[in-house]
Enzyme design. Structure first.
Site, PDB file in Angstrom:
ATOM      1  N   CYS A   2       0.857  -1.184   0.000  1.00  0.00           N
ATOM      2  CA  CYS A   2       0.000   0.000   0.000  1.00  0.00           C
ATOM      3  C   CYS A   2       0.889   1.229   0.000  1.00  0.00           C
ATOM      4  O   CYS A   2       2.111   1.131   0.065  1.00  0.00           O
ATOM      5  CB  CYS A   2      -0.870  -0.003   1.248  1.00  0.00           C
ATOM      6  SG  CYS A   2      -1.742  -1.548   1.498  1.00  0.00           S
ATOM      7  N   ARG A  27       1.272   1.914  -5.925  1.00  0.00           N
ATOM      8  CA  ARG A  27       1.572   0.901  -4.908  1.00  0.00           C
ATOM      9  C   ARG A  27       0.325   0.111  -4.525  1.00  0.00           C
ATOM     10  O   ARG A  27       0.430  -0.955  -3.926  1.00  0.00           O
ATOM     11  CB  ARG A  27       2.149   1.556  -3.650  1.00  0.00           C
ATOM     12  CG  ARG A  27       3.416   2.358  -3.883  1.00  0.00           C
ATOM     13  CD  ARG A  27       3.866   3.013  -2.594  1.00  0.00           C
ATOM     14  NE  ARG A  27       4.180   1.997  -1.631  1.00  0.00           N
ATOM     15  CZ  ARG A  27       5.393   1.439  -1.510  1.00  0.00           C
ATOM     16  NH1 ARG A  27       6.354   1.816  -2.309  1.00  0.00           N
ATOM     17  NH2 ARG A  27       5.620   0.498  -0.627  1.00  0.00           N
ATOM     18  N   TRP A  79      -3.772  -1.840  -1.250  1.00  0.00           N
ATOM     19  CA  TRP A  79      -3.785  -3.062  -2.057  1.00  0.00           C
ATOM     20  C   TRP A  79      -4.209  -4.138  -1.075  1.00  0.00           C
ATOM     21  O   TRP A  79      -3.452  -4.557  -0.222  1.00  0.00           O
ATOM     22  CB  TRP A  79      -2.396  -3.368  -2.615  1.00  0.00           C
ATOM     23  CG  TRP A  79      -2.424  -4.430  -3.651  1.00  0.00           C
ATOM     24  CD1 TRP A  79      -2.581  -4.274  -4.993  1.00  0.00           C
ATOM     25  CD2 TRP A  79      -2.287  -5.853  -3.449  1.00  0.00           C
ATOM     26  NE1 TRP A  79      -2.553  -5.485  -5.627  1.00  0.00           N
ATOM     27  CE2 TRP A  79      -2.381  -6.483  -4.707  1.00  0.00           C
ATOM     28  CE3 TRP A  79      -2.095  -6.655  -2.328  1.00  0.00           C
ATOM     29  CZ2 TRP A  79      -2.298  -7.865  -4.876  1.00  0.00           C
ATOM     30  CZ3 TRP A  79      -2.021  -8.038  -2.485  1.00  0.00           C
ATOM     31  CH2 TRP A  79      -2.120  -8.612  -3.742  1.00  0.00           C
ATOM     32  N   ASN A 105       1.007  -0.207   6.142  1.00  0.00           N
ATOM     33  CA  ASN A 105       1.420  -0.945   4.941  1.00  0.00           C
ATOM     34  C   ASN A 105       2.175  -2.176   5.418  1.00  0.00           C
ATOM     35  O   ASN A 105       3.197  -2.048   6.088  1.00  0.00           O
ATOM     36  CB  ASN A 105       2.336  -0.059   4.080  1.00  0.00           C
ATOM     37  CG  ASN A 105       2.958  -0.843   2.919  1.00  0.00           C
ATOM     38  OD1 ASN A 105       2.405  -1.846   2.480  1.00  0.00           O
ATOM     39  ND2 ASN A 105       4.121  -0.407   2.478  1.00  0.00           N
ATOM     40  N   GLY A 106       1.659  -3.368   5.119  1.00  0.00           N
ATOM     41  CA  GLY A 106       2.302  -4.593   5.603  1.00  0.00           C
ATOM     42  C   GLY A 106       1.249  -5.591   6.053  1.00  0.00           C
ATOM     43  O   GLY A 106       0.063  -5.435   5.746  1.00  0.00           O
ATOM     44  N   GLU A 486       9.488 -12.505 -20.672  1.00  0.00           N
ATOM     45  CA  GLU A 486       9.191 -11.118 -20.286  1.00  0.00           C
ATOM     46  C   GLU A 486       8.107 -10.515 -21.178  1.00  0.00           C
ATOM     47  O   GLU A 486       7.207  -9.817 -20.714  1.00  0.00           O
ATOM     48  CB  GLU A 486      10.459 -10.265 -20.329  1.00  0.00           C
ATOM     49  CG  GLU A 486      10.295  -8.809 -19.968  1.00  0.00           C
ATOM     50  CD  GLU A 486       9.653  -8.546 -18.611  1.00  0.00           C
ATOM     51  OE1 GLU A 486       9.199  -7.411 -18.399  1.00  0.00           O
ATOM     52  OE2 GLU A 486       9.554  -9.486 -17.794  1.00  0.00           O
ATOM     53  N   LYS A 490       4.561  -8.968 -19.806  1.00  0.00           N
ATOM     54  CA  LYS A 490       4.102  -7.599 -20.095  1.00  0.00           C
ATOM     55  C   LYS A 490       2.683  -7.628 -20.670  1.00  0.00           C
ATOM     56  O   LYS A 490       1.806  -6.886 -20.260  1.00  0.00           O
ATOM     57  CB  LYS A 490       5.051  -6.887 -21.073  1.00  0.00           C
ATOM     58  CG  LYS A 490       6.354  -6.434 -20.428  1.00  0.00           C
ATOM     59  CD  LYS A 490       6.230  -5.251 -19.535  1.00  0.00           C
ATOM     60  CE  LYS A 490       6.234  -5.508 -18.043  1.00  0.00           C
ATOM     61  NZ  LYS A 490       7.206  -6.295 -17.404  1.00  0.00           N
ATOM     62  N   GLU A 493       0.155  -8.684 -17.955  1.00  0.00           N
ATOM     63  CA  GLU A 493      -0.042  -7.690 -16.884  1.00  0.00           C
ATOM     64  C   GLU A 493      -0.997  -6.567 -17.263  1.00  0.00           C
ATOM     65  O   GLU A 493      -1.824  -6.142 -16.478  1.00  0.00           O
ATOM     66  CB  GLU A 493       1.289  -7.013 -16.554  1.00  0.00           C
ATOM     67  CG  GLU A 493       2.226  -7.759 -15.684  1.00  0.00           C
ATOM     68  CD  GLU A 493       3.380  -6.844 -15.288  1.00  0.00           C
ATOM     69  OE1 GLU A 493       3.276  -6.201 -14.239  1.00  0.00           O
ATOM     70  OE2 GLU A 493       4.359  -6.754 -16.056  1.00  0.00           O
ATOM     71  N   HIS A 509       6.481 -30.398 -26.529  1.00  0.00           N
ATOM     72  CA  HIS A 509       6.378 -31.321 -25.391  1.00  0.00           C
ATOM     73  C   HIS A 509       5.084 -31.096 -24.623  1.00  0.00           C
ATOM     74  O   HIS A 509       4.971 -31.462 -23.465  1.00  0.00           O
ATOM     75  CB  HIS A 509       7.598 -31.158 -24.477  1.00  0.00           C
ATOM     76  CG  HIS A 509       8.888 -31.429 -25.188  1.00  0.00           C
ATOM     77  ND1 HIS A 509       9.289 -32.685 -25.575  1.00  0.00           N
ATOM     78  CD2 HIS A 509       9.844 -30.574 -25.636  1.00  0.00           C
ATOM     79  CE1 HIS A 509      10.445 -32.607 -26.212  1.00  0.00           C
ATOM     80  NE2 HIS A 509      10.809 -31.343 -26.265  1.00  0.00           N
ATOM     81  N   LYS A 608       2.933  -1.930  -7.595  1.00  0.00           N
ATOM     82  CA  LYS A 608       4.300  -1.766  -8.092  1.00  0.00           C
ATOM     83  C   LYS A 608       5.323  -2.545  -7.280  1.00  0.00           C
ATOM     84  O   LYS A 608       6.180  -3.235  -7.824  1.00  0.00           O
ATOM     85  CB  LYS A 608       4.658  -0.283  -8.096  1.00  0.00           C
ATOM     86  CG  LYS A 608       6.033   0.023  -8.650  1.00  0.00           C
ATOM     87  CD  LYS A 608       6.117  -0.290 -10.116  1.00  0.00           C
ATOM     88  CE  LYS A 608       7.468  -0.072 -10.742  1.00  0.00           C
ATOM     89  NZ  LYS A 608       7.600  -0.600 -12.072  1.00  0.00           N
TER      90      LYS A 608
END
Ligand code: AGP
Length: 613
Positions: A2, A27, A79, A105-106, A486, A490, A493, A509, A608
């Protein structure tokens, strides 16, 4: 995961808090709230959704003068970890008396036991959060000294926290503390700002103090008194922020992600500047903090990280093995920290983290330190926890990365690891000439990326042809395998398309069973070792009806003919080619998501920096 802000000073706290939350919204952005002190009481406004929803609600509910007269307040953008993103679960949370407000935050891991104990004492809880318990614990310990009460309460907490606390009974101060979640204090002229990171502070002051784990501070408009949780005074240095507030703005781009993609020629130049020694044919990375003799003792390089940073580590693995002829491994940080890894003093453990706050990567650092390894950080955020706990490492100098989808951090992480591998390689196998030749390759990266960015409009046209698909596959071999991973991340996301990255040889496979008429396959078919095999894999996909979008080397006619669509990147060394190739995939993902009308800078369910496990 957060963002918290606290303000005490001459300005209107609600306005400062709202603009601070806006800077921290990347965040967490599923609900927000603020509490201010006014005429001996705490006044709270909370709302589900973005910070703009909180701003609208506070302006609707609160009298206009409240925005001009109040001077002390705390705020939070969330969040959700415990309890869905509702108004009741949003922060701040109050204690039983309603006089003490807290933002956090946590995660408080032992909150259930603490809650049961508080309920046993007759406390009433309204939310499903872990945080509300801490507010009640502080209230329960309050005997006229807020600082004392916060210390007592925190001594009973297991888990992580970055907090800010105010009390109607003690106006003119904010109590803030951290363990595991970042807290930065901005020291201004007659005002002080507390925040999860510096982007919420830069508009007020460049003088900041980074709290360490188990630090607690009493903050007033003109003083910061820092102690440990046993109330023993501790000294923390005041440092100057290295970026300006413009860096934290969009600069005329529609999204931070597009701005940060376009910034890469500059951010890469900043990451490389002054770090290549063409005379020695090596690199100069003073932050590695070790002599050639010490570096010569390193037997293995272990790269740890999460998400995009993990993918950068995979490119690093190729670089250390190929350039420095040294055994390299990549570890997913969350697995590394719990697996009891075999690590020792001749191992160089590189913790890769843009934010420098990712909980799993931080824990991996502590595990590697515990085992006596040679540990260093590769971080972008100056003063971040991983940077400080590793004590040595290399900063990316990429500038603030605001968009949740990491772009310029990835390319700078790769560029720095190429320079680290060059440095180790010069000590082991590279001649001066070979070193100089590769240093020139690294030096050319910004210009190579410039050429790809110049194709943004063309890539936007191509993106239109893939924006309606709900599935996509990315394939690559060798150094392009991590780029495929990657590229898929992207796209996932920011566009919510189910995309998977595979080593091109891995498709047959199993995953090839998912291909059908029209399925998009994005193939990294650069003209590097393995290209012929990749072209073969492309034919296997085409035979199952797939549509092929290729990333190919400029002017490679053979590869172009094998594709339905293609994006050209300049010819260069296979390791260096990972950078312009990933930029092409960043632009593709951006334009597809934009075509689909997605919330590009704040994708759903993401944040983030992941400061919880
Ligand atoms: C990448 O776009 C994501 N935001 C995410 O995977 C990120 O890379 C990961 O959380 C690691 O973050 P860090 O580099 O700050 O440690």
């Amino acid at each position: 995961m957060c963002g918290i802000v606290g303000y005490i000073g001459k300005a209107s706290a609600p306005s400062v808090l709202i603009s601070g939350l806006r800077r921290l919204e990347y965040r967490g952005y599923d609900s927000a709230g603020m509490a201010i002190l006014e005429d001996g009481s705490v006044v709270v406004s909370k709302a589900p959704g973005k910070v703009s929803a909180l701003n609208d609600k506070a302006h609707a509910d609160w009298p206009a003068e409240r925005f001009s007269k109040s001077s002390t307040g705390i705020a939070h953008t969330r969040w959700a970890t415990h309890g869905p993103p509702t108004e009741v679960n949003a922060h701040p949370h109050l204690d039983e008396s309603g006089d003490i407000a807290l933002v956090h935050n946590g995660i408080i891991e032992n909150y259930r036991a603490l809650r049961t104990r508080m309920e046993g004492k007759g406390h009433h809880f309204y939310s499903e959060t872990d945080t509300e318990v801490l507010a009640h614990l502080i209230g329960d310990r309050y005997k006229g000294d807020l600082f004392q009460a916060v210390c007592d309460a925190l001594s009973q907490v297991e888990g992580t926290f970055g907090i800010a606390v105010i009390s109607a009974k003690e106006p003119g101060k904010i109590i803030t503390a951290r363990r595991g979640s970042p807290i930065v204090i901005g020291v201004g002229e007659g005002e002080t700002i507390v925040a999860s990171d510096a982007s919420a502070i830069i508009a007020h002051t460049r003088q900041v103090i980074y709290l360490e784990d188990n630090d607690i501070a009493v903050v007033t408009a003109d003083n910061v008194d820092i102690r440990d949780l046993h109330q023993v005074p501790v000294t923390r240095e005041v440092s100057e922020l290295g970026f300006d507030s413009a860096a934290a703005e969009k600069g005329g781009y529609e999204h931070f992600m597009l701005k940060e993609i376009h910034e890469q020629p500059d951010s890469l130049s900043n990451a490389i500047r002054g770090r290549l020694d063409f005379n020695l044919g090596s690199s100069v990375l003073s932050g590695m903090g070790s002599s050639p003799r010490e570096l010569a003792e390193i037997q293995r390089v272990v790269l740890v990280g999460c998400g995009t940073s993990l993918h950068a580590g995979l490119v690093g693995e190729y670089a250390f093995e190929d350039l420095a002829n040294i055994h390299a491994e990549v570890e997913q940080a969350a697995e590394f920290r719990y697996r009891n890894p075999i690590i020792g003093r001749t191992d160089l453990v590189v913790a890769i983290s843009q934010s420098g706050e990712t909980a799993d990567t931080l824990a991996a650092v502590r595990e590697a330190n515990q085992k006596g390894a040679f540990v260093m950080g590769l971080c972008n955020v100056v003063g971040s926890t991983i940077a400080r706990e590793t004590g040595r490492g290399v900063y990316l100098h990429a500038g603030p990365e605001i968009s949740v989808a990491s772009t310029k951090a990835f390319t700078c992480q790769v560029a720095v690891m190429l320079m680290m591998a060059l440095k180790l390689g010069r000590g082991r196998r590279f001649s001066r000439d070979e070193g100089m030749k590769f240093a020139r390759e690294i030096e050319s990266i910004p210009a190579l990326v410039e050429k790809v960015i110049a194709q943004s409009d063309r890539i936007a046209e191509i993106a239109k042809r893939y924006a309606n698909d709900e599935h996509a596959f990315f394939i690559g071999r060798g150094t392009m395998y991590p780029v495929a991973l990657e590229g898929a991340l992207k796209l996932k996301e920011i566009s919510y398309i189910h995309a998977e990255g595979y080593h091109a040889a891995e498709l047959k496979h199993g995953p090839i069973a998912l291909l059908q008429e029209g399925t998009p396959v994005i193939a990294l078919a650069n003209d590097i070792p393995g290209k012929d095999k990749t072209l073969g894999n492309i034919e296997e996909c085409r035979a199952r009806g797939a549509r092929i979008l290729g990333i190919i080397t400029e002017g490679d006619q053979e590869a172009a003919e094998a594709m339905d669509d293609f994006i050209e990147v300049p010819a260069c060394h296979p390791l260096v080619a990972t950078v312009p190739s990933v930029v092409a995939l960043q632009l593709l993902a951006y334009h597809i998501a934009n075509e689909r009308g997605c919330e590009i800078d704040q994708p759903r369910n993401l944040a983030k920096s992941v400061t919880v496990e």
